[in-house]
Enzyme design. Structure first.
Site, PDB file in Angstrom:
ATOM      1  CG  LEU A  65      -2.102  -1.032   1.131  1.00  0.00           C
ATOM      2  CD1 LEU A  65      -3.009  -0.899   2.342  1.00  0.00           C
ATOM      3  CD2 LEU A  65      -2.901  -0.931  -0.153  1.00  0.00           C
ATOM      4  CG  ASN A  96       6.530  -3.220  -0.492  1.00  0.00           C
ATOM      5  OD1 ASN A  96       5.605  -3.439   0.278  1.00  0.00           O
ATOM      6  ND2 ASN A  96       6.337  -3.094  -1.790  1.00  0.00           N
ATOM      7  CG  ASP A 306       2.561  -9.759  -5.720  1.00  0.00           C
ATOM      8  OD1 ASP A 306       2.783  -9.409  -4.545  1.00  0.00           O
ATOM      9  OD2 ASP A 306       3.450  -9.844  -6.579  1.00  0.00           O
ATOM     10  N   GLY A 325       5.522  -4.626 -11.026  1.00  0.00           N
ATOM     11  CA  GLY A 325       4.334  -4.601 -10.186  1.00  0.00           C
ATOM     12  C   GLY A 325       3.077  -4.196 -10.915  1.00  0.00           C
TER      13      GLY A 325
END
Length: 418
Positions: A65, A96, A306, A325
């Protein structure tokens, strides 16, 4: 909140009402009655949705997030709203951030930021300080603060002894180690799957070996140390086979696969669209089919979106330079129904709770209402107007979807995606 959910078909193999179409009365967050044509003497609010289905609340085992540090990509508040409207009552939050979630205070920070939301947050603590792979983080303190597992997001542990020590250490408090499988030396400067497509496009490839070699090593370590290991986002046929064999030996290993690896292959990269640049990379159709087989036979325990928001400055650029991503919460359910039966989708979106030690609540009278609301019917196209996240880096744009997530009821709140 007091309400009645009308004419909902229950999809819950653990419930005595499985496959039945019923009404549910929910009072103060608890299911107090289940039956047909229930009366409403207290004039409770009623939920009536087309072809409504209910299951236990869905859980996503890998969500990024951004907050703290990368609020321009996504905030905890908006991210949890997105999760709720996408059908998820709980998420495992990756560490992360900036700073990395590697200590007790950071765990408490994200848990406090999540208070009051319908979707519950279960933080994953970093395995090493700063996710730099050099020193173990404060694992026990983070466990006491609420961390459900420990791993460095999308970073493999090159130091085998460090992973060995972590697996031994966490056994004292029944901890779970997440071991992302990718040998960085073999990956090198690769950006896509190594194969026919990478050769044709002139892009540097990442061979399947980069993942498989790391999984083989990690399973050897697990066999030596004991304990529990979760292998996230597997992507190759041989990875599935090795995990299948490890489970047959009795090792406590679980695995997840992403939605995008189940529905896409590296053929999707033909247009050099960096929204399809993910880690691990999209593989071949042979790998995709092996992943689906692993889901169906139970080798792969759970499916994750993910979800990883990336700002446009780091995504809309040359393919080699763009960050890995894709966002995936909003598209997860609709995409999965195009490749898997409904009952399997629901099972794999809820089974992850067992791995991460989260309460799994069957739909029964007297149970806490932790529910995902959805319909498996209907078709649509995933477009930018469907995206609720701050970042728009979706690999699913333009995909034909099946069904729809209506929302959730959890923690005394009803959230519906209008």
């Amino acid at each position: 909140m007091q309400l009645i959910i009308r004419n909902a078909k229950i999809i819950d193999s653990k419930s005595s009402y499985d496959s039945q179409t019923v009404d549910l009365i929910i009072e103060d967050g608890t299911i107090t009655a289940i039956g047909t044509a229930l009366s409403n003497p207290n004039n409770y609010s009623e939920v009536k949705l087309e072809n409504l289905h209910l299951s236990q609340g869905w859980f996503d085992s890998s969500v990024s997030l951004g907050e703290p540090g990368f609020e321009d990509r996504e905030t905890i508040s908006n991210g949890l709203t997105v999760a709720a409207k996408s059908g998820f009552t709980a998420i495992a939050l990756q560490p992360n951030t900036f700073p990395v979630i590697d200590n007790q205070s950071q765990i408490l920070f994200v848990k406090n930021k999540a208070l009051g939301h319908a979707t519950a947050v279960f933080p994953i603590g970093a395995l090493t300080k700063g996710s730099e792979g050099k020193d173990l983080a404060e694992l026990y303190d983070m466990k006491n603060a609420g961390a459900i597992a420990f791993g460095d997001y999308n970073k493999s542990q090159d130091n085998a002894n460090m992973l060995k020590i972590a697996l031994q250490y966490v056994q004292d408090f029944d901890g779970l180690v997440i071991a992302f499988p990718q040998d960085e030396k073999i990956k090198g400067n690769g950006v896509v799957n190594e194969g026919v497509v990478s050769t044709r496009l002139g892009l540097k490839g990442i061979p399947n070996l980069a993942e498989e070699l790391q999984i083989a090593r990690n399973l050897f370590l697990l066999d030596y140390t004991g304990g529990k290991m979760h292998i996230p986002t597997v992507s190759t046929a041989k990875s599935v086979q090795m995990i299948r064999e490890a489970k047959a030996k009795g090792l406590q290993v679980t695995a997840s696969v992403t939605v995008h690896h189940l529905v896409f292959t590296d053929e999707k990269l033909e247009e050099f669209d960096s929204r399809s640049k993910v880690s691990p990379p999209l593989r071949t159709d042979m790998d995709r089919k092996a992943l689906l087989e692993g889901v169906l036979d139970g080798t792969i325990d759970m499916i994750t979106s993910d979800h990883n928001p990336i700002d446009i400055e780091h995504k809309k650029m040359e393919f080699d330079l763009a960050k890995n991503g894709t966002i995936g919460l909003e598209s997860a359910f609709g995409a999965l129904l195009t490749v898997l039966p409904l009952e399997v989708v629901i099972e794999k979106l809820t089974a992850g709770k067992n791995t991460f030690g989260i309460e799994n609540t069957p739909i029964e009278v007297g149970a806490k209402a932790n529910l995902s609301l959805f319909t498996p019917e209907g078709k649509s196209t995933f477009t930018t107007t469907t995206i609720l996240s701050k970042s728009k880096n979706s690999a699913f744009l333009g995909m034909k979807m099946k069904g729809k997530a209506y929302g959730i009821f959890n923690q005394g709140q009803l959230i519906i995606n209008e």
